[in-house]
Write an enzyme that holds these catalytic residues in place. Structure first.
Site, PDB file in Angstrom:
ATOM      1  N   ASP A 139       0.847  -1.198   0.000  1.00 31.93           N
ATOM      2  CA  ASP A 139       0.000   0.000   0.000  1.00 31.93           C
ATOM      3  C   ASP A 139       0.880   1.246   0.000  1.00 31.93           C
ATOM      4  OD1 ASP A 139      -2.973   0.947   0.551  1.00 31.93           O
ATOM      5  OD2 ASP A 139      -1.673   2.157   1.830  1.00 31.93           O
ATOM      6  N   ASN A 164      -2.114  12.969  -4.038  1.00 26.03           N
ATOM      7  CA  ASN A 164      -3.123  13.534  -4.940  1.00 26.03           C
ATOM      8  C   ASN A 164      -3.453  14.975  -4.580  1.00 26.03           C
ATOM      9  OD1 ASN A 164      -3.529  11.348  -6.697  1.00 26.03           O
ATOM     10  ND2 ASN A 164      -4.987  10.368  -5.325  1.00 26.03           N
ATOM     11  N   HIS A 199      -3.884  14.569  -9.314  1.00 24.10           N
ATOM     12  CA  HIS A 199      -4.210  13.173  -9.595  1.00 24.10           C
ATOM     13  C   HIS A 199      -3.356  12.582 -10.720  1.00 24.10           C
ATOM     14  CE1 HIS A 199      -7.696  12.638  -6.925  1.00 24.10           C
ATOM     15  NE2 HIS A 199      -7.889  13.931  -7.114  1.00 24.10           N
ATOM     16  N   ASP A 212      -1.288   9.160 -10.427  1.00 20.26           N
ATOM     17  CA  ASP A 212      -1.306   8.041 -11.380  1.00 20.26           C
ATOM     18  C   ASP A 212       0.118   7.630 -11.766  1.00 20.26           C
ATOM     19  OD1 ASP A 212      -4.040   7.936 -11.360  1.00 20.26           O
ATOM     20  OD2 ASP A 212      -4.321   8.930 -13.292  1.00 20.26           O
ATOM     21  N   GLU A 240      -4.580   2.379  -4.504  1.00 22.10           N
ATOM     22  CA  GLU A 240      -3.116   2.406  -4.371  1.00 22.10           C
ATOM     23  C   GLU A 240      -2.587   1.143  -3.707  1.00 22.10           C
ATOM     24  OE1 GLU A 240      -4.751   4.535  -0.667  1.00 22.10           O
ATOM     25  OE2 GLU A 240      -5.304   4.209  -2.773  1.00 22.10           O
TER      26      GLU A 240
END
Length: 215
Positions: A91, A99, A104, A108, A134
């Site tokens: 994680d 973000n 964002h 990504d 994630e």
């Protein structure tokens, strides 16, 4: 894919055959090159469709459904053949802040950088999937708990060393927390997932950016 090759020339019967699951209907004595081309196109279309159905669109790793199916198959095989099997949950730490602070699109890119690292460092890239958001899942065949934990810690250090850059040119680093569990006698795939998830929670509770081991 299913391709019919027959001497049948009546269109209604050809359509009936296709309605029963056929992808194409070819009439015999056609040109050999045309036959090869038609089958190749159908097969390639099927491969692309299967990839879209099994892979995560952002990372190209196995999607949630298919990484779980892969784990279930490997768990069944490990029990049947008395093989070692470990499983890890990965994680990205404080991903919401990534973000919020960098956008964002940058988030990504961070996800994709981790996915590339997973493909490059794991022994079996086909046993890696995006579990959701994630969070990633890794199946480690023929690995003891300690060897799996060592391998995942190497991944953690490698990811932490990656320099990320946002649209303003700001440099930053991200980290991951990891939970690792080992398959025990009689344990199901879901129980193995739950054990790794508890180990991941322990790693987060202990301060993140570390590997937690299931007891």
């Amino acid at each position: 894919p299913i391709v019919f090759l027959s001497t049948e020339t009546q269109r209604d019967k050809q359509l009936m055959a296709r309605s029963m699951g056929g992808d194409d209907f070819l009439v015999k004595n056609m040109d050999p090159d045309e036959l090869v081309a038609a089958v190749t196109i159908t097969a390639e279309r099927y491969r692309r469709l299967r990839r879209w159905m099994t892979r995560d669109s952002l990372t190209a790793l196995l999607n949630h459904t298919n990484i779980i199916e892969e784990l279930e198959q490997k768990v069944a095989r490990a029990h049947k053949e008395s093989r070692l099997l470990s499983y890890a949950m990965v994680d990205i730490d404080y991903f919401k802040k990534v973000n919020d602070n960098h956008g964002h699109a940058v988030g990504d890119r961070v996800i994709k950088s981790l996915s590339r690292l997973l493909r490059a460092t794991m022994d079996d890239p086909s046993a890696v999937g995006r579990y959701g958001g994630e969070e990633f899942a890794v199946i480690l065949s023929e690995q003891t708990l300690m060897r799996a934990a060592q391998k995942m810690d190497e991944l953690r250090l490698a990811f932490q060393a990656l320099t990320q850059v946002d649209a303003t040119g700001m440099h930053f680093n991200s980290s991951v927390s990891i939970g690792v569990a080992h398959l025990k006698d009689g344990m199901s795939a879901q129980q193995l997932i739950d054990a790794a998830d508890r180990a991941l929670y322990q790693a987060k509770a202990a301060g993140r950016n570390q590997v937690g081991l299931a007891s």
